[in-house]
Design a protein around this motif. Sequence first.
Motif, PDB file in Angstrom:
ATOM      1  N   PRO A   1      -6.476   3.456   2.615  1.00  0.00           N
ATOM      2  CA  PRO A   1      -5.075   3.159   2.940  1.00  0.00           C
ATOM      3  C   PRO A   1      -4.827   1.649   2.898  1.00  0.00           C
ATOM      4  CG  PRO A   1      -6.044   4.663   4.534  1.00  0.00           C
ATOM      5  CD  PRO A   1      -7.165   4.173   3.658  1.00  0.00           C
ATOM      6  N   GLU A   2      -3.670   1.257   2.411  1.00  0.00           N
ATOM      7  CA  GLU A   2      -3.361  -0.155   2.228  1.00  0.00           C
ATOM      8  C   GLU A   2      -3.513  -0.986   3.499  1.00  0.00           C
ATOM      9  OE1 GLU A   2       0.171  -3.049   0.601  1.00  0.00           O
ATOM     10  OE2 GLU A   2       0.152  -0.954  -0.031  1.00  0.00           O
ATOM     11  N   PRO A   3      -3.067  -0.515   4.682  1.00  0.00           N
ATOM     12  CA  PRO A   3      -3.258  -1.337   5.890  1.00  0.00           C
ATOM     13  C   PRO A   3      -4.740  -1.626   6.175  1.00  0.00           C
ATOM     14  CG  PRO A   3      -1.656   0.390   6.310  1.00  0.00           C
ATOM     15  CD  PRO A   3      -2.274   0.676   4.963  1.00  0.00           C
ATOM     16  N   LEU A   4      -5.596  -0.623   5.983  1.00  0.00           N
ATOM     17  CA  LEU A   4      -7.032  -0.819   6.190  1.00  0.00           C
ATOM     18  C   LEU A   4      -7.586  -1.783   5.153  1.00  0.00           C
ATOM     19  CD1 LEU A   4      -9.710  -0.199   7.586  1.00  0.00           C
ATOM     20  CD2 LEU A   4      -9.882   1.844   6.137  1.00  0.00           C
TER      21      LEU A   4
ATOM     22  N   ARG B   1      -9.686  -9.411   4.557  1.00  0.00           N
ATOM     23  CA  ARG B   1      -9.696 -10.667   5.309  1.00  0.00           C
ATOM     24  C   ARG B   1     -11.057 -10.985   5.935  1.00  0.00           C
ATOM     25  NH1 ARG B   1      -4.273 -12.447   6.898  1.00  0.00           N
ATOM     26  NH2 ARG B   1      -2.816 -11.005   5.963  1.00  0.00           N
TER      27      ARG B   1
ATOM     28  N   LYS C   1      -6.059  -4.193   3.651  1.00  0.00           N
ATOM     29  CA  LYS C   1      -5.634  -5.560   3.968  1.00  0.00           C
ATOM     30  C   LYS C   1      -6.505  -6.180   5.053  1.00  0.00           C
ATOM     31  CE  LYS C   1      -0.827  -5.407   2.510  1.00  0.00           C
ATOM     32  NZ  LYS C   1       0.580  -5.493   2.913  1.00  0.00           N
ATOM     33  N   VAL C   2      -6.878  -5.384   6.043  1.00  0.00           N
ATOM     34  CA  VAL C   2      -7.751  -5.888   7.116  1.00  0.00           C
ATOM     35  C   VAL C   2      -9.138  -6.200   6.549  1.00  0.00           C
ATOM     36  CG1 VAL C   2      -8.948  -5.261   9.258  1.00  0.00           C
ATOM     37  CG2 VAL C   2      -6.513  -4.742   8.988  1.00  0.00           C
TER      38      VAL C   2
END
Length: 158
Positions: A9-12, A18, A14-15
């Motif tokens: 999933p995109e939110p995961l 980083r 993105k984390v």
Amino acid sequence: MQEKRYTLPEPLAKVLARLPAYPGSWLFVQALNLALARHLPQDVRQRLEGKRLRLRLDDAGLAFDFEWRAGAFAAGRARGEPDLTIGAAAHDLLLLARRQEDPDTLFFSRRLALEGDTELGLLFKNTLDALELPPFELAALAPGRVLARLRGTLAPRA
């Protein structure tokens, strides 16, 4: 009908993107050494010596740099282009590790990328095909199990 491809999933993603690269590379090579290093034939070890490799998880925005040095995989830091980059979605790499997909199927369906030294890429693919390893089980990476194995390998030999 096209097969559904699984990506993080995109939110995961993105984390994960980083996170600093080196600690991840170190953890990755610890697992790689536990699971794979002892199974590599001597001729493969010799051809890997000093080669810089990168495993890229395309959907996670992560890359692990490592090399074969003095009989084991060692974490590296990204510096220039590696000799070989292996790239795929995290799910496809898990399927490969669990031997639920073979490298050729993933490669020819454009779900596995091998970039850089062609000969080294073929060595990677042929070695994976030839190894008689049990399927990778994600549960083997549970922190308690990993720490127990590391304690066993790091404990002074009596």
